[in-house]
Every structure is written in structure tokens, then in C-alpha cells.
Write an enzyme that holds these catalytic residues in place. Structure first.
Site, PDB file in Angstrom:
ATOM      1  N   GLY A 118      31.218 -62.709  80.266  1.00  0.00           N
ATOM      2  CA  GLY A 118      32.340 -63.515  80.742  1.00  0.00           C
ATOM      3  C   GLY A 118      32.811 -64.432  79.632  1.00  0.00           C
ATOM      4  O   GLY A 118      33.980 -64.511  79.324  1.00  0.00           O
TER       5      GLY A 118
ATOM      6  N   ILE B  10      12.199 -74.578  76.334  1.00  0.00           N
ATOM      7  CA  ILE B  10      12.642 -73.190  76.396  1.00  0.00           C
ATOM      8  C   ILE B  10      11.825 -72.477  77.468  1.00  0.00           C
ATOM      9  O   ILE B  10      10.611 -72.363  77.377  1.00  0.00           O
ATOM     10  CB  ILE B  10      12.479 -72.514  75.017  1.00  0.00           C
TER      11      ILE B  10
ATOM     12  N   GLY C 228      23.207 -71.389  75.777  1.00  0.00           N
ATOM     13  CA  GLY C 228      24.082 -70.219  75.670  1.00  0.00           C
ATOM     14  C   GLY C 228      25.212 -70.360  74.674  1.00  0.00           C
ATOM     15  O   GLY C 228      25.645 -69.394  74.058  1.00  0.00           O
ATOM     16  N   GLU C 229      25.705 -71.576  74.513  1.00  0.00           N
ATOM     17  CA  GLU C 229      26.833 -71.757  73.605  1.00  0.00           C
ATOM     18  C   GLU C 229      26.401 -72.264  72.232  1.00  0.00           C
ATOM     19  O   GLU C 229      27.069 -72.003  71.224  1.00  0.00           O
ATOM     20  CB  GLU C 229      27.831 -72.739  74.236  1.00  0.00           C
TER      21      GLU C 229
END
Lengths: 331, 709
Positions: B231, B600, B675-676
Site C-alpha cells: 500500500g 524489536i 516501516g518507514e
């Protein structure tokens, strides 16, 4: 997508008969370009005649060259041992083209007839003299980074997208064709045309003529040949500039040289000017550069593609240097 | 706790994905399905004067042709959370190329597509504006997600008195998301209620907007999204085609499937707007920044106020007493921009980190040293301390792993054969957007565990990470835990956006699992071993036992700010590029990134996120560019053959590491977002490396061969 009929020819003769009954019919090879164009409504044939059952043989000819059946898949040609030994530039050029999946489908005959990737040719809301004769060319004043710098006209600045054809041009191949009036041979350099005022006419093929084979004549030095493709992306991208070249040096002088360029013209561009300059001369960087300058003297850049002129020169020099460094013997 | 958190568990959904068992939206089997295809505008501005649908209407299989003349009027929607407030097929106005002018519904997709080709449109063309860089004088200030301007200290005074000054312009290209899975919507009305399968990064957000447009209650709409084929932001906001699919289904009284074509994906759901950035730096001879101004102008749309904040990172990145940022947009005749991995910080860190590299060159200072010299201990604009920040460790570990000490700073000095070698680095920064989330965790008969939450799986590993978190609390094996997500009938969760899911939904799952464990403990009258769970249910004659979990940030939702803390993730990226000395095509040769990003949960899926981000940054640096056709006001080529994204052959060895960190201020599980972050800094590091290799400073992305010849 327009409806169309489909038939499969079992041999050249039946293919020619099938196609002659319908003026809007087209031969279908692997379909990797034609079907895309049909989906975009750029090509709208009434009928397709599948010619993938025709000869795909890759054979040595009586004179020691190679004959490749038009239905041979690109992958088969690239992997053929004879091709790899005698004409490595051809195998390399094919492997630099498209993707593995596309090469597995695409045929040699179809590769010769693939159409330009000019954006404006694909955009039916834009003007394109190939698509609609006399409508104009929007690439000339538009975004033309991928377009031609040699042999352009005011009607068209599109390039021929093939890699394989660049190698075939350098190898002095012949295209064997067959039509209702019989068989004939077309020299590779004559097969594709420059745009002039008729960019819609891309090859010497007459209506209804079928490519049956491509023949590469014997030559003793093409085994010292390479193909270099300069592109933005490392794979699956068309050439900004590509060079197919072979070099034979004897007693310090260039005995034979072949150079063809891709990505720069409406056809695979055989660099005769450069070849003439180099033949008999020494294989030095200076001479290579001068040969490249001579070849590109007539080049004309447009707003976004002028860089191709320098890039083409450098690619020619780089490839010839590599061939010379290896003694013109092997890659 | 059974230490499932932190284990490199392979994706639990790996097998269904690679075997094709995972069902993506467009694959959903629905009885009686019909197919909808748009005809779209070829002009960027004007009015539709004539629409001839006569051929389309009588084409085989066609059920309906919707145009602005016969589409029911919809209720107004707002951006955000709609991608745009402009709703096509409501009137004759055209504000961008690709705007739908008709929607054809037929019994097969092929027939619908064919009929859409038969729609003939005539336009009254109006003048249009395409290239914002030619109209910077028309730049305006709008309020998007963030304040357009920031100002700390006295810039002019600090600047004027500084011994070292630098001012440069940087230009980033328009880019598109190009998710492998195109947008797809299936809409079915059943007894007055709407059931939708939709490629969305937020089922609840989609439900809200779709219900609003249709004038229905949210409860009348159900939206599902089980798997997403990528996406990257373009499935976050709600776009007109989703609503129009629902309208079409109502009109033909049959379920409708609408899958956008690849070309339509370029004009239907936003893009990452280019930015024209100006960075002005002033420093002492020791490298200490005294003044920093970062200005950004981006294209905006005619209908809405989405802003790409191409200077925002400078508000946070370096300690500098006089600090200004400014954001403007120039309205153009294109659809609106939208967030794209990594929005705001991604573009802004390019300008800032290139400028810092240029400053290092001027000062003859090592680029890492310059950054350490200006290390921010607290947010220089907000004035608050960072909830956690181990960026120093990132720089040192990254430099050491990369071998940075062997770098000869002189451009063009490192080479191998015909290759010029360039080593460059940059920092990475991303705000930790936090959104509330809820989840339900259920112990089932037999001892298996079910997690339910209305979040989405976008490819990041949610189907694996959430079971790990629940397993960690409950002491069961993650393989015994399954997650059901992507449905508005489930407990609410936010968008899969802003790198927020692991932190937000993960914390809600953690809360629910903890409450479930408490219930079990109480029920058992004391501590209970996980292998006794099933027995306990059986003894109590219970089919199942559930607990609801909730997490919401202790500050404003959607920001990385609480009363006490400011929250960001950080990283240091080191790259090697190779450039043929003659042909000058730049290629990435290796990339090492070290990140400070909280705890993490799963190092394997996390590593995959970071390397994916690096590839995303590689595309931004060397390949990606949505070209404009300025004469027609269109995009030039809307396909994956001409819009170049990296392929495997472009991608070298990528190494991603995390420093050990737990950020309990950000979330109860200590996690932040990743994620970014991986996509930030890479393009600047590459541009800096290209300079180091060639001596040519390219301030205009992508860095293509003609800029280096």
C-alpha cells in the site's frame, strides 16, 4: 480491445494464404508486444495468424554461418551453443533484453517487428504520425528523453527498441521473407527504415510477407564481439544507448570492425562512418574517440535526450577499448 | 513472559502467501459478481461538454453506464480522511487528468473494459497548471497535518555573524506508490446494508467515509481487508473509486468488483509530491550549527490541502539555536498528493542530509563527526527530551560495520578497475506516530488462542508479530495463536500507516493477553501453567474465555508527542556506490543501516522492513520519477515499464541492524515504528556517495546518467 479471429498456421505457405484473405490480419509470434498494443487499442487487427509453429531451427549453414528459424524463441537463440561460440554479441544482446519470461515467449521474427516504446505512440490521446498518419509528432516538443538522435525526421523521433537487432545489424545478417509472390532476402541494414515522412512504414516487408528466418553469414572475427547496454535500471529497461561491436586487429592495425548502435535511431544503427574511419587504423583510444565523433557528427539532440550524443560516443569508445584490451580476441 | 518477543520467527502467513492460499481482495469469490471499469478524462482541466455513451450502453454484457448525468448525488466528504473531497461523476468539472468521467458495469471484466473504451467524451478545455516549479510565485500557505511554519531563535542574527555559510536548492521528483496489488473494491448490498472487500490500510476509516458519502450509518457498512499486496500509503485515505463501486452495486442491484488498471493507479489515489527545498546553514569553523533554515514548496491539488512537508525533519534533527522551517504549496491541475513511504521525513531528510554533507566538505570535516557535533539531546523545536534515542550508537556501529575509517575523503580518489567508488552516509529520522487500538484475545477450547483486531496486514508481518506478543504473555507457542484482522466487525484499530501498527495494536494485544492471563489466574486461584489452560476451560465448562485490550497514547493521537516526551526513531545509513568512469551510470554497491527504533518484536520481519525501505530509498535516489507531459497536462507514461522501480539486479548487499533499545515511554511493549524509517536517509547517503565518487554534486533526484556525464 477489439474482437478478432485467431488461427494457427502449420507452415509458411499456409500462413501466407491465411493472411492474404484479410487485409487487417497480423502474424502473431510470442505476442509480447502485439498483444500489449492490442490491449491498449493501438493495434486493432481483425485476425491473428499464429506463426509460432513455423521453423524454430537454429542450424549451421553451408557456408559456416547460422540460420535461425523465425519462430525460434529468443531464449533458445541466446542459449544455443553455436550462437554463443560464433556470435557471442548476439547471445549477449538477447540476454540484455526484456526479462526471462518475455524472452521465453518472444520469437526472433517478432523481435524484428516489435514497435517503438515512444510514450506518445502508446497514448491515443496524443498525436503520433505512426498511429495516425499526418496527425503530427508530440514527442518532438514533448518529453523525449528516450528518443532518437540519429536519422530522425520532422515526422518522427521514435527509436527501435530491440537489443537483438543491434547485434544482427553488426553481424550483417539477412532476413529471409516469403510472400505470395515468392521468397526473397533483405539485407539487415535495409530491413528497418528511417522515419522520413512515412514513420508508419517501419520495415521493407510488403503486405502479407512473412519472415521465415534470419541468416548470419560466416565471419571469423565476430567471436570477438560484445554488446554493452547503458540503461537507468540494471535489468528490464530499454537501452538509453547500446553498442554491439566486433573487432579484429592484425599487425597493430584494425583489419575488421563492426559497430552498431541501439536506442539512438528508428532502426538499429550501423555505424559505417566509424567503421570506415577505423579500418586500417591503429586500435587506440584516440582513434576510437575520433571514430565515435565521426559517427555522431550528424546526431541531433532534442530537449531531453541531447546527453545521448555524448553517451553514445563514450559507449562506443568503452566497448572498443574493452575489445582492444582483450587483444580483440575475447571478452 | 516466555520470551517470544525478540525471536526471529518466520512469517506464519508465509506459506499461504507463497502457495497462493492467501486470499487478496480481488480474489474474493462472490456470487453474481459484476465488473466495473472507469473511463477517465484525458484533459487536466475543463468541463465535459458532451458524453456519448450510446455505443457503450448497447455493448454486449453492459448493465449500466454511470456518468455525472445519472449518478445519484452523494453527500460531501472531507479530506482527511478522504483522499480528496472532489467526487467524480457528480458534475461536469474536470480538475485533473485521469478523473473518472464514466463508470461502466458489465457481466465480465473484459466486456466492461471494452465498453469503457467506447465512451466518447468532448471537453471544453481550460488553461491548466502542471509544473509547480515554474509557478513558485503562486505558492500559498495551507494548514495540512502540521503547522506550516516553525521558528526558534533569531535566524538572521545568527546567520549574519557566522563564519561558514551555505545555501542550496534540492529538488525531489514526483513519485508513485506502485503497490504490486492494484486498488480493488468489491461492493455488495445485502438487505440495505453494504458489504465491502476493499484494498484499504484502514477498514474503519474506509467505513466512516464510505458511509458518510452514501448517507448511511457506519453500522450499515462492513469493510474487510485480509491481505494487502502493498500500500505504501496509497490505500490509507479513502478514494472516490471505493465509493463509486458501492454506488454502482446499488444501481445494478448486484455485487460489483472494481479493480483499477495500472494506468489508473497513477491518477486515482495520490502520489508523493515533489518538493523544491532550500536549505540554508550557518556554522562555526568547528562545525557547530548556529542557524538552520529549511524551506519547501510542493505541488498541491485544486481541491484539497494535502501538503508534503519537505522541511519538517529540520525541526528535530540537529541541535541548532536558530531554526526555521517553512512549507508552501502551489496548486496544480493534478489529483492530490498523499502520504507515501516515508512521508515528510523522507523528502526532508534528503535536503537536510545533503546540505550537511556539503557543509562537511566546506569544513573539511568528516560527515559523521559533523553530525555528532550537532547531536540533539532534546528536540530543538519542541524543547522536550526524546523518549529514547541511541543515534550515537547507530553512527558508531554503522561506521564500524561499513569500514568508514578507510574512506579517503577526496572525491574520485577511490576506484577499482573502471569503477569510481563513492562512500556516503546520512542520518535517518522518523516521527513515532501513535494511534489508539483495541484487540480481543480469546483462549479457545483445546488451548489455542485467537486474537481479533480490526487492523490490517500490509506485508509487514502483523500475522506473525501479534501472535508473538500474545504468546509471550500467555506462555503458549506462537504457532498456537492465530490472528483475525481486517474487518469492521472486529475490535477497532487505526490505519496501518505511520509505522504505527506493531506499537499500537501490539500494545492492545499485550493488554488483552495480560487481562486474559489475570482472568485465568483468578479462575485457577493462583498461577497457572500454559499447558493447564485447556483443562481449566473444560473444568469450568467454558467454550472460551476472552479479554478485551486497549491502548491509547498518552498524548495527542497521530503524533509522537506526549506531555513529557517527544518520540522519534533514528538511524545511520552508510552506502557505497559505483560509477563507471566513462559511462557514468550510478549503481548502489552496498548499504549498511543501523537503527534506534525501540524494542524489536521480530528481528526477521523487522530486518525485512528495513531492507525493503532501503530499496525504496534506492528507487528514490536513482530511478523513480513520475514524468509530467507539460503540453497536455498528463503523466507521460503510466506503467511499470516506464516508471522505473528497482529490480533485483539493482539491489546489492543490504545490511540492517538495530541497537538494543526499549522505549517504555512510547508504548507498554517498548516498541516504536520501523516501516518507514528504513526508507529515510538512503537517498541522501547515495547522493553524497555519488559526489564522493565523481565530484559531481547532484541536488536533483533521481540521479540519472545525464546528470553525471
Amino acid at each position: 480491445m477489439k474482437n478478432f479471429t485467431y488461427s494457427r498456421a502449420e507452415n509458411a505457405e499456409s500462413a501466407i494464404i491465411l493472411i492474404s484473405s484479410n487485409a487487417d490480419a497480423k502474424f502473431l509470434g510470442g505476442g509480447t508486444n502485439l498483444v500489449d498494443l492490442m490491449r491498449e487499442n493501438i493495434e486493432q487487427p481483425d485476425a491473428l495468424v499464429d506463426v509460432t509453429n513455423l521453423s524454430k531451427d537454429i542450424e549451421e549453414t553451408a557456408d559456416g554461418g547460422i540460420s535461425i528459424g523465425a519462430a525460434a524463441k529468443n531464449t533458445a537463440v541466446a542459449n544455443d551453443k553455436k550462437v554463443r561460440e560464433k556470435f557471442p554479441v548476439l547471445a549477449q544482446a538477447i540476454l540484455f533484453g526484456a526479462s526471462g519470461q518475455i524472452r521465453n515467449m518472444a520469437t526472433v521474427g517478432g523481435n524484428l517487428l516489435q514497435r517503438t516504446r515512444c510514450y506518445y505512440f502508446y497514448d491515443d490521446a496524443a498525436r503520433c504520425n505512426k498511429r495516425e498518419v499526418g496527425s503530427g509528432c508530440d514527442a518532438i516538443g514533448g518529453f523525449n528523453r528516450i528518443h532518437a538522435i540519429l536519422g530522425t525526421s520532422d515526422a518522427c523521433i521514435a527509436t527501435h527498441p530491440s537489443d537483438m537487432c543491434v547485434a544482427l545489424a553488426a553481424l550483417d545478417a539477412k532476413v529471409l521473407v516469403e510472400g505470395k509472390h515468392g521468397k526473397r532476402e533483405i539485407a539487415f541494414n535495409d530491413f528497418h527504415k528511417l522515419p522520413d515522412n512515412t514513420p508508419q512504414i517501419e520495415t521493407e516487408l510488403q503486405t502479407g510477407e512473412l519472415i521465415t528466418a534470419v541468416e548470419i553469414p560466416k565471419n571469423d572475427f565476430a567471436k570477438h564481439s560484445i554488446y554493452r547496454k547503458v540503461r537507468d535500471r540494471a535489468s528490464y529497461a530499454f537501452a538509453l544507448v547500446s553498442v554491439a561491436a566486433a573487432l579484429e586487429v592484425e599487425n597493430d592495425a584494425i583489419k575488421n570492425v563492426r559497430i552498431a548502435l541501439g536506442g539512438v535511431a528508428h532502426k538499429p544503427w550501423r555505424a559505417f562512418e566509424a567503421e570506415n574511419f577505423l579500418t586500417g587504423n591503429q586500435a587506440t583510444g584516440t582513434n576510437f574517440r575520433q571514430a565515435a565523433e565521426a559517427e555522431l557528427k550528424a546526431a541531433k539532440g532534442y530537449e531531453h535526450n541531447s546527453f545521448k550524443i555524448e553517451l553514445a560516443k563514450r559507449t562506443i569508445v568503452s566497448v572498443l577499448k574493452e575489445l582492444a584490451e582483450n587483444g580483440g580476441i575475447k571478452r | 513472559m516466555s520470551n517470544e518477543i525478540g525471536k526471529p520467527l518466520s512469517r506464519l502467513d508465509g506459506r499461504p502467501k507463497v502457495t497462493g492460499a492467501a486470499r487478496y481482495t480481488a480474489d474474493t469469490p462472490i456470487e453474481g459478481l459484476t465488473y466495473a471499469v472507469f473511463a477517465t478524462s484525458t484533459i487536466p482541466h475543463g468541463r465535459v461538454t458532451k458524453l456519448d455513451v450510446s455505443k457503450a450502453e448497447v455493448a454486449p454484457g453492459v448493465l449500466k453506464v454511470l456518468t455525472h448525468l445519472n449518478t445519484p448525488k452523494l453527500k460531501p466528504i472531507q479530506h482527511p480522511p478522504a483522499g480528496q473531497s472532489l467526487m467524480p461523476l457528480q458534475d461536469d468539472r474536470i480538475l485533473y487528468e485521469g478523473q473518472p468521467v464514466a463508470l461502466v458495469v458489465a457481466d465480465t471484466w473484459e466486456r466492461a473494459r471494452h465498453a469503457a473504451d467506447l465512451v466518447r467524451v468532448e471537453y471544453a478545455r481550460a488553461p491548466f497548471l502542471m509544473d509547480f516549479t515554474e509557478h513558485l510565485d503562486k505558492a500559498v500557505t495551507v494548514k495540512g497535518f502540521f503547522e506550516p511554519d516553525s521558528k526558534t531563535g533569531d535566524f538572521d542574527r545568527a546567520f549574519n555573524s557566522a563564519p561558514v555559510k551555505l545555501k542550496q536548492n534540492y529538488h525531489l521528483a514526483d513519485r508513485h506508490h506502485n503497490a504490486m496489488e492494484p486498488h480493488a473494491t468489491i461492493a455488495a448490498w445485502r438487505r440495505g446494508k453494504l458489504d465491502m472487500y476493499d484494498t484499504v490500510q484502514g477498514v474503519f476509516v474506509a467505513r466512516t467515509v464510505i458511509a458518510q458519502a452514501l448517507g448511511r450509518k457506519p453500522a450499515d457498512v462492513r469493510v474487510r481487508s485480509k491481505y494487502l499486496g502493498g500500500g505504501y500509503g496509497c490505500k490509507g485515505f479513502v478514494w472516490p473509486h471505493q465509493i463509486l463501486a458501492a454506488v454502482a452495486a446499488r444501481e445494478v442491484r448486484r455485487p460489483v468488483k472494481l479493480v483499477l488498471t495500472r494506468a489508473q493507479d497513477y491518477t486515482s489515489h495520490g502520489y508523493q509530491a515533489a518538493t523544491e527545498q532550500t536549505v540554508t546553514l550557518a556554522a562555526g569553523r568547528d562545525g557547530q550549527l548556529v542557524a538552520l533554515r529549511h524551506e519547501s514548496v510542493a505541488p498541491g491539488s485544486m481541491s484539497d490541502d494535502y501538503v508534503e512537508y519537505g522541511a519538517i525533519a529540520s525541526r528535530t534533527m540537529y541541535a541548532c539555536p536558530a531554526l526555521e522551517t517553512r512549507h508552501r504549496i502551489v496548486r496544480v491541475n493534478r489529483g492530490p498528493g498523499t502520504p507515501m513511504r516515508a512521508p515528510q521525513e523522507g523528502p526532508s531528510m534528503f535536503g537536510l542530509e545533503c546540505a550537511m554533507d556539503e557543509l562537511a566538505v566546506v569544513l573539511k570535516m568528516d560527515p559523521v563527526e559533523l553530525r555528532l557535533k550537532n547531536y540533539a539531546e532534546r528536540d530543538p523545536t519542541k524543547g522536550k527530551p526524546f523518549s529514547s534515542k541511541k543515534l550515537r550508537e547507530c553512527y558508531s556501529e554503522g561506521a564500524q560495520r561499513f569500514g568508514w575509517e578507510r574512506r579517503n575523503p577526496k572525491p574520485g580518489s577511490m576506484r577499482e578497475g573502471h569503477d569510481l567508488i563513492g562512500w556516503g552516509m546520512a542520518s535517518a529520522l522518523m516521527e513515532t506516530y501513535r494511534f489508539p487500538a483495541t484487540a480481543r484475545v480469546t483462549l479457545e477450547r483445546g488451548g489455542t488462542v485467537l486474537i481479533e483486531s480490526g487492523t490490517q496486514e500490509i506485508g509487514t508481518g502483523v500475522y506473525t508479530i501479534m501472535p508473538q506478543i500474545a504468546a509471550d504473555v500467555l506462555g503458549v507457542a506462537p504457532e498456537r495463536v492465530r490472528l483475525v484482522l481486517g474487518d469492521t466487525t472486529l475490535p477497532g484499530a487505526g490505519m496501518t500507516a505511520g509505522s504505527s501498527t506493531t506499537m499500537g495494536v501490539g500494545s492492545a494485544v499485550h493488554d488483552a493477553a495480560t487481562k486474559l492471563k489475570q482472568k485465568l489466574t483468578e479462575m485457577a486461584g493462583g498461577p497457572i501453567a500454559p499447558d493447564a489452560y485447556a483443562d481449566l476451560l473444560k473444568r469450568r465448562r467454558l467454550e472460551k474465555l476472552s479479554a478485551e485490550g486497549l491502548w491509547k497514547p498518552d498524548g495527542e493521537a497521530g503524533t509522537g508527542e506526549s506531555k513529557e516526551w517527544t518520540m522519534y526513531t533514528f538511524g545511520a545509513v552508510f552506502v557505497e556506490v559505483r560509477v563507471d568512469e566513462s559511462l557514468r551510470v550510478p549503481r548502489l554497491a552496498r548499504c549498511v543501516g543501523v537503527y534506534s527504533a525501540g524494542r524489536i518484536i521480530n528481528p526477521k520481519t523487522a530486518r525485512s522492513q528495513m531492507t525493503g525501505g532501503m530499496i525504496w530509498g534506492l528507487g528514490q535516489a536513482l530511478l523513480e520519477h513520475t514524468e509530467l507531459e507539460l503540453n497536455y497536462g498528463r503523466y507521460v507514461a503510466k506503467d511499470l515499464a516506464n516508471y522505473l522501480v528497482p529490480v533485483n539486479a539493482d539491489v546489492p548487499d543490504l545490511e540492517a541492524y538495530f541497537v538494543d533499545e526499549v522505549d517504555e515511554h512510547a508504548s507498554p511493549i517498548g516498541a516504536k515504528g520501523i516501516g518507514e524509517l528504513g526508507a529515510v536517509g538512503v537517498s541522501a547517503a547515495i547522493a553524497n556517495a555519488v559526489y564522493h565518487a565523481t565530484g559531481v554534486r547532484v541536488r536533483d533526484l533521481p540521479i540519472t546518467v545525464e546528470k553525471l556525464l
